[in-house]
Write an enzyme that holds these catalytic residues in place. Structure first.
Site, mmCIF file in Angstrom:
data_model
loop_
_atom_site.group_PDB
_atom_site.id
_atom_site.type_symbol
_atom_site.label_atom_id
_atom_site.label_comp_id
_atom_site.label_asym_id
_atom_site.label_seq_id
_atom_site.Cartn_x
_atom_site.Cartn_y
_atom_site.Cartn_z
ATOM 1 N N ASP A 104 1.649 5.419 -0.161
ATOM 2 C CA ASP A 104 1.074 6.662 0.341
ATOM 3 C C ASP A 104 0.786 7.633 -0.803
ATOM 4 O O ASP A 104 1.204 7.423 -1.948
ATOM 5 C CB ASP A 104 2.037 7.325 1.328
ATOM 6 C CG ASP A 104 2.044 6.654 2.689
ATOM 7 O OD1 ASP A 104 1.107 5.890 2.986
ATOM 8 O OD2 ASP A 104 2.999 6.892 3.451
ATOM 9 N N ARG A 124 0.852 -1.195 0.000
ATOM 10 C CA ARG A 124 0.000 0.000 0.000
ATOM 11 C C ARG A 124 0.882 1.238 0.000
ATOM 12 O O ARG A 124 1.646 1.477 0.939
ATOM 13 C CB ARG A 124 -0.907 0.010 1.230
ATOM 14 C CG ARG A 124 -2.008 -1.026 1.196
ATOM 15 C CD ARG A 124 -2.844 -0.982 2.459
ATOM 16 N NE ARG A 124 -3.362 0.350 2.744
ATOM 17 C CZ ARG A 124 -4.120 0.653 3.787
ATOM 18 N NH1 ARG A 124 -4.438 -0.290 4.664
ATOM 19 N NH2 ARG A 124 -4.556 1.872 3.980
ATOM 20 N N ARG A 142 10.862 5.863 3.298
ATOM 21 C CA ARG A 142 11.061 7.309 3.309
ATOM 22 C C ARG A 142 11.840 7.759 4.541
ATOM 23 O O ARG A 142 12.624 8.714 4.482
ATOM 24 C CB ARG A 142 9.702 8.013 3.233
ATOM 25 C CG ARG A 142 9.018 7.847 1.881
ATOM 26 C CD ARG A 142 7.568 8.286 1.908
ATOM 27 N NE ARG A 142 7.436 9.667 2.332
ATOM 28 C CZ ARG A 142 6.281 10.221 2.706
ATOM 29 N NH1 ARG A 142 5.165 9.484 2.709
ATOM 30 N NH2 ARG A 142 6.243 11.482 3.065
#
Length: 303
Positions: A64, A62, A232
């Protein structure tokens, strides 16, 4: 045809795998959200039009809002009759090819601007044991950074993070030295946004930075799975080292003392792309991997 949204329990179901890519710029992430344009939402709407009932997708990772994918994988169930009734056309006798074409046609109509920002590359039947999320052995991500004016190409601004405030090029030697401390199995709590009851323990196989011929810096990461914002955060912490804001041992300290109190900085989403998902060969191996993964973690994979 069944009433909308109902599959009779006696019918044989088939598992369908989608291989796809998307530009995440104009999406509010992968996961369907009421009133927002998402990748999952657009594909499920297209599938619902074709199959005349709601479809629920399972995805490998999934992503972002603003994050891209060049090698995403999803799956869903349909009945044997639904697969047969896809009615291949224009000389195509493969229902998978027919479904791929119909999906891409519908998705292009809802895309922002010219072309399409989500493309289905392949639609195929897979063993019933296949699970796009839990059957995966590993995920691969890349992260692009432009740390100099000469490599800030306007045509690549949607998939590259520009470090406009960094006047000095990143020190990749220090970043790669720092990254080695993250390899292996660790509790990545300092690099994750944890979900209640979910593990933040992951195994990181690759984390390295290279500079391309055009000057763009690319980070390549490979792990069994990534928890929310892990990629990230790893990149953000390494950039702090490469820009001189933190010492080379910064990432090692975060690994040694996992905590959200001193969490790693989060890099922007636009530089991140999910590039590949690994799966084992064979129906038995797919089932065994899915069973093992379900025992290990209960959170959704995303970044």
């Amino acid at each position: 045809m069944h009433p909308y949204g109902i599959i009779q329990a006696m019918e044989t179901t088939r598992k369908v795998r989608l291989d796809l890519a998307y530009d995440g710029t104009d999406f509010h992430g992968w996961a369907a959200q009421p009133g927002l344009r998402t990748v999952q939402g657009e594909i499920e709407k297209a599938l619902a039009l074709i199959l005349q009932r709601p479809i629920a997708l399972t995805v490998a990772g999934r992503t972002d809002a603003g994050v891209h994918a060049s090698g995403q994988v999803a799956c869903f169930d349909l009945t044997e009759d639904e697969w047969a009734r896809l009615k291949p056309r224009h000389g195509v006798d493969d229902p998978g090819v027919a479904l791929t074409r119909r999906l891409n046609g519908l998705l292009q109509r809802t895309s922002q601007g010219s072309g399409s920002d989500v493309v289905i590359y392949q639609t195929q039947l897979v063993p019933a044991s296949f699970d796009a999320r839990f059957s995966a052995l590993g995920r691969h991500y890349s992260y692009r950074l432009a740390d100099q004016l000469t490599c800030q190409h306007p045509t690549q601004r949607h998939n590259t993070t520009w470090l406009t405030k960094n006047a000095v090029p990143l020190d990749l030697a220090k970043m790669n030295e720092a990254a080695t401390h993250c390899l292996g199995e660790h509790d990545f709590l300092s690099f994750c946004k944890p979900r209640e009851g979910a593990s933040t323990i992951r195994t990181l196989y690759q984390f390295e930075f290279t500079r391309l011929a055009d000057g763009v810096v690319v980070a390549d990461l490979h792990a069994d799975a990534f928890c929310h914002s892990q990629v990230r955060s790893l990149v953000g912490a390494a950039v702090f080292v490469g820009s001189g804001k933190r010492p080379v041992g910064y990432l090692a300290e975060l690994i040694a003392k996992p905590s959200r109190d001193n969490a790693a900085p989060l890099a922007p989403p636009e530089g991140l792309t999910l590039t590949k998902v690994d799966y084992p060969e064979g129906e038995t191996a797919l089932a065994e991997q899915a069973k093992a993964a379900r025992r290990l973690r209960t959170c959704e994979e995303c970044d």
